[in-house]
Design an enzyme around this catalytic site. Sequence first.
Site, PDB file in Angstrom:
ATOM      1  N   VAL A  76      27.766  49.015  47.957  1.00 55.50           N
ATOM      2  CA  VAL A  76      27.850  49.427  49.356  1.00 55.50           C
ATOM      3  C   VAL A  76      26.601  48.954  50.088  1.00 55.50           C
ATOM      4  O   VAL A  76      25.527  48.834  49.495  1.00 55.50           O
ATOM      5  CB  VAL A  76      28.020  50.969  49.465  1.00 55.50           C
ATOM      6  N   CYS A  77      26.759  48.652  51.382  1.00 52.41           N
ATOM      7  CA  CYS A  77      25.594  48.306  52.208  1.00 52.41           C
ATOM      8  C   CYS A  77      25.802  48.994  53.559  1.00 52.41           C
ATOM      9  O   CYS A  77      26.574  49.929  53.666  1.00 52.41           O
ATOM     10  CB  CYS A  77      25.465  46.795  52.352  1.00 52.41           C
ATOM     11  N   ALA A  78      25.104  48.526  54.586  1.00 48.37           N
ATOM     12  CA  ALA A  78      25.215  49.203  55.874  1.00 48.37           C
ATOM     13  C   ALA A  78      26.597  49.001  56.509  1.00 48.37           C
ATOM     14  O   ALA A  78      27.216  49.950  56.974  1.00 48.37           O
ATOM     15  CB  ALA A  78      24.122  48.719  56.813  1.00 48.37           C
ATOM     16  N   MET A 105      28.402  51.804  54.817  1.00 49.88           N
ATOM     17  CA  MET A 105      28.059  53.192  55.128  1.00 49.88           C
ATOM     18  C   MET A 105      28.522  53.585  56.532  1.00 49.88           C
ATOM     19  O   MET A 105      28.744  54.746  56.815  1.00 49.88           O
ATOM     20  CB  MET A 105      26.538  53.408  54.998  1.00 49.88           C
TER      21      MET A 105
END
Length: 378
Positions: A76-78, A105
Amino acid sequence: MSEQAAVKTVTVKELTKKILNHEEVFILDARNTDDFDDWKIEGKNVHIINAPYFDLLEGVDSIVDKLHKNTAIYVVCAKGGSSEFVAEQIAEAGFTNVYSVEGGMKAYSEHLEPIKIGDLKNGGAIYQFVRIGKGCLSYLVESQGTGAMIDTNRMLEPYEEHINEHNIKLTHVLDTHLHADHISGGRRLAENHGATYFLPPKDAEEVIFDFTPINDGDEYNVGETTIKAIYSPGHTIGSTSFLVDDQYLLTGDILFIDSIGRPDLAGKAEDWVGDLRKTLYHRYKDLPDEQLVLPAHYMGINEMNDDGSISEKLGTLYKENHGLNIGDEADFRKTVTENLPPQPNSYQEIRETNMGKIAPDEEKQREMEIGPNRCAVR
Ligand SMILES: [Fe+2]
């Protein structure tokens, strides 16, 4: 040149289901460490590591010994871009079960999962919408095909979907207070359905749109169900709780499962701490122990029931919640005003948005809400 390794994707809805079902979930969070430390995915069986994207540009050698070949790896990242890149790198290193979390996210912060809390005594039911990425809780009370929505979040689709599926005529949309940590979708939802939008007037002195005031003792009939307003100030001066059929107590941000509301988000901690004391130690005390407390937020997964919902009997909270067990008023005052966590991100702008004073575009609203909720004091 080698072909890009195949990377699968997972939606935040699928990921949420796994987390709420308490499946073992291994997450690699590729955001920078400050963001990770501030706010991350949590769950009973969530294992999470942080490996910033920037450290992985040259390859994933530095982290392969932390990964397992047979376990699914959710990256997961931003926003879902760098996680795809990192997931590809991991797949190229020989891992076959690698997923990138779609939308990152940002999408996780916006996902709502409806969970049925229970039936109402004259038919109908109450549902809790869990915003797992932010800890916000909103409620739909449904009886005889009529519905009331309480503490609506900004993203309306999940509510609309549920309302359509269950064929509900929405008549009441209520907010327990003027929220400071998330943007209310209440007014828009009410408009969409021709329902009445209600707010506590003491929180609404600067509100520039029309609303119907909620007064202590007011009763709303929703099908065969009665929702009664109980003035319960302390988190804000207007904070109002709702008693649904003498079964469920919607406490807003006054009382949580493992903490109590903070009084400072309008800059008036010293003034409002006395109200908070009165609400928690007197007003609520007069209510039957059997009420199921349903708050507007939760702070940690330790507060979550096995089915992913957040609730507890009032009597149990009077035994177990530290904030309800500080006998001395001066100690209470001290605890509440001296242990305040950092203020929620963009909370002033969020308050102004909820007053109708500013109207940021959707992208800006999303950004304002990123991060954990911080409405409690422990
Ligand atoms: Fe709040």
